[in-house]
Design an enzyme around this catalytic site. Structure first.
Site, mmCIF file in Angstrom:
data_model
loop_
_atom_site.group_PDB
_atom_site.id
_atom_site.type_symbol
_atom_site.label_atom_id
_atom_site.label_comp_id
_atom_site.label_asym_id
_atom_site.label_seq_id
_atom_site.Cartn_x
_atom_site.Cartn_y
_atom_site.Cartn_z
ATOM 1 C CB CYS A 98 -43.533 -15.416 22.285
ATOM 2 S SG CYS A 98 -44.302 -14.847 20.544
ATOM 3 C CD GLN A 101 -48.169 -22.502 26.716
ATOM 4 O OE1 GLN A 101 -46.877 -22.585 26.781
ATOM 5 N NE2 GLN A 101 -48.808 -21.999 27.790
ATOM 6 C CB SER A 102 -45.311 -18.496 20.556
ATOM 7 O OG SER A 102 -44.027 -18.253 20.029
ATOM 8 C CG ASN A 103 -41.772 -23.682 22.106
ATOM 9 O OD1 ASN A 103 -41.786 -23.806 23.334
ATOM 10 N ND2 ASN A 103 -42.363 -24.517 21.227
#
Ligand SMILES: Cc1ncc(COP(=O)(O)O)c(C=O)c1O
Length: 340
Positions: free
Chosen positions: A78, A74-76
């Site tokens: 990325c 859930q990386s912002n």
């Protein structure tokens, strides 16, 4: 002082507003402001886009056709990289971490947007993630063999180049603060979430370059204080050397990290953190998320409840975005909604 910036693309909607949180300010007996970096864009929302403006400019200057980066599912960061790449006509390959390679997470929240933007996803284990520089090399070599020109963006775009995003944000803040009662000379504490260190590093450098009378205080949402003294120290020292910044810098003295609020671990929440997230929404109409801004805000409120003057009389909380990470957590948050 005139700051000389490296080349930058225009991707973020800036300057972002600096707003007073009137009800929480009254309750806490201080002036609590929020710098709305969650409004840097819709799909390009949050702190990462400020860093990526500089990083993408470098990638284009170097003739890259593919950006390669890494993060949690859930990386912002990325997601922002995937969106930025699509905007610029670049391809994007993401190394995403998951505990079970045979059963990767359902594409929701940020991960859905990564896919929507056409990013190529490579799932890696937490163990491989710790060796991510090696995996970056492996992936970059594969791409080169295919005739592509990869450009590696480190975790969180937290390197000296990315830190310019928050040097620029500090320059914006200097202007914001000069319009408030007491101006930019009134002592201020800038509070924010620290995840990979680049935002904190940029703010520390920027506040000094712009002559703002402010403490920069990061609440770490993973790892610990020692880890961040090293990581942020390296970014600051390297930026000062690479860009010949007229600053002296001492890790132990100039970096303030408030440890103790990682709670159950990275991206894991405690009921009291979710209850506060819900209270902030009800009382001020501001949406925090559980992984970064919610944890930092919770830490700040806890510290203030111990000593209401611990951060002085004026605080600026940097809202670093992350709303898409909230959506996959809805079921967990629903029990904390209240109409009282
Ligand atoms: C919403 C949000 N806030 C804060 C941070 C922390 O910023 P940094 O990685 O620069 O420490 C991140 C990313 O890690 C983030 O996605």
């Amino acid at each position: 002082m005139k700051i000389s910036y490296p080349p930058r693309l225009n991707l973020a909607h800036t300057p972002t507003p600096l707003d007073l949180l009137p009800r929480l300010s009254k309750k806490l007996g201080i002036d609590l402001y929020i710098k709305r970096d969650d409004l840097t864009g819709a799909e390009l929302t949050g702190n990462k886009v400020r860093k990526l403006e500089f990083v993408f400019a470098d990638a284009l200057a170097k003739g890259a056709d593919t950006v390669l980066t890494c993060g949690a599912a859930q990386s912002n960061h990325c997601r922002a990289t995937a969106v930025g790449a699509a905007r610029l006509g670049l391809r994007c390959r993401l190394l995403l971490r998951t505990a079970d390679l045979s059963n990767p997470p359902f594409p929701e929240g940020n991960l859905f947007l990564d896919r929507l933007m056409g990013a190529e996803i490579v799932w890696i284990t937490p163990e491989e993630y710790r060796r991510r520089n090696e995996i970056f090399e492996r992936e970059a070599a594969t791409l080169r063999k295919q005739g592509r020109k990869p450009y590696v963006v480190p975790e969180g775009a937290s390197n000296p180049l990315g830190a310019w995003g928050y040097i620029r944000a500090a320059e914006e803040l200097a202007q914001d603060l000069s319009n408030l009662p007491g101006g930019k000379d009134r002592p201020t504490t800038i509070v924010h979430a620290t995840g990979s260190g680049g935002t904190t590093a940029g703010l520390i450098l920027g506040v000094r370059l712009c002559g703002i009378n402010a403490r920069v205080v990061g609440f770490n949402v993973c790892d610990d204080r020692d880890h961040f003294l090293r990581v942020i120290g390296e970014i600051c020292e390297s930026a000062i050397a690479t860009y010949h910044l007229p600053l002296s810098f001492v890790r132990e003295r100039d970096i303030e990290i408030v440890d103790g609020y990682v709670g159950r671990g990275y991206a894991l929440s405690r009921p009291e953190e979710l209850a506060l997230l819900s209270e902030v929404a009800r009382t001020e109409g501001i949406i925090l998320e559980p992984v970064y801004t919610g944890k930092a805000f919770f830490g700040m409120i806890q510290e203030l409840s111990r000593d209401p003057r611990t951060f002085g009389e004026r605080i600026v909380f940097i809202h670093t975005g992350g709303i898409f990470g909230l959506l996959p957590r809805v079921q967990e948050i629903v029990p904390f909604l209240s109409n009282d």
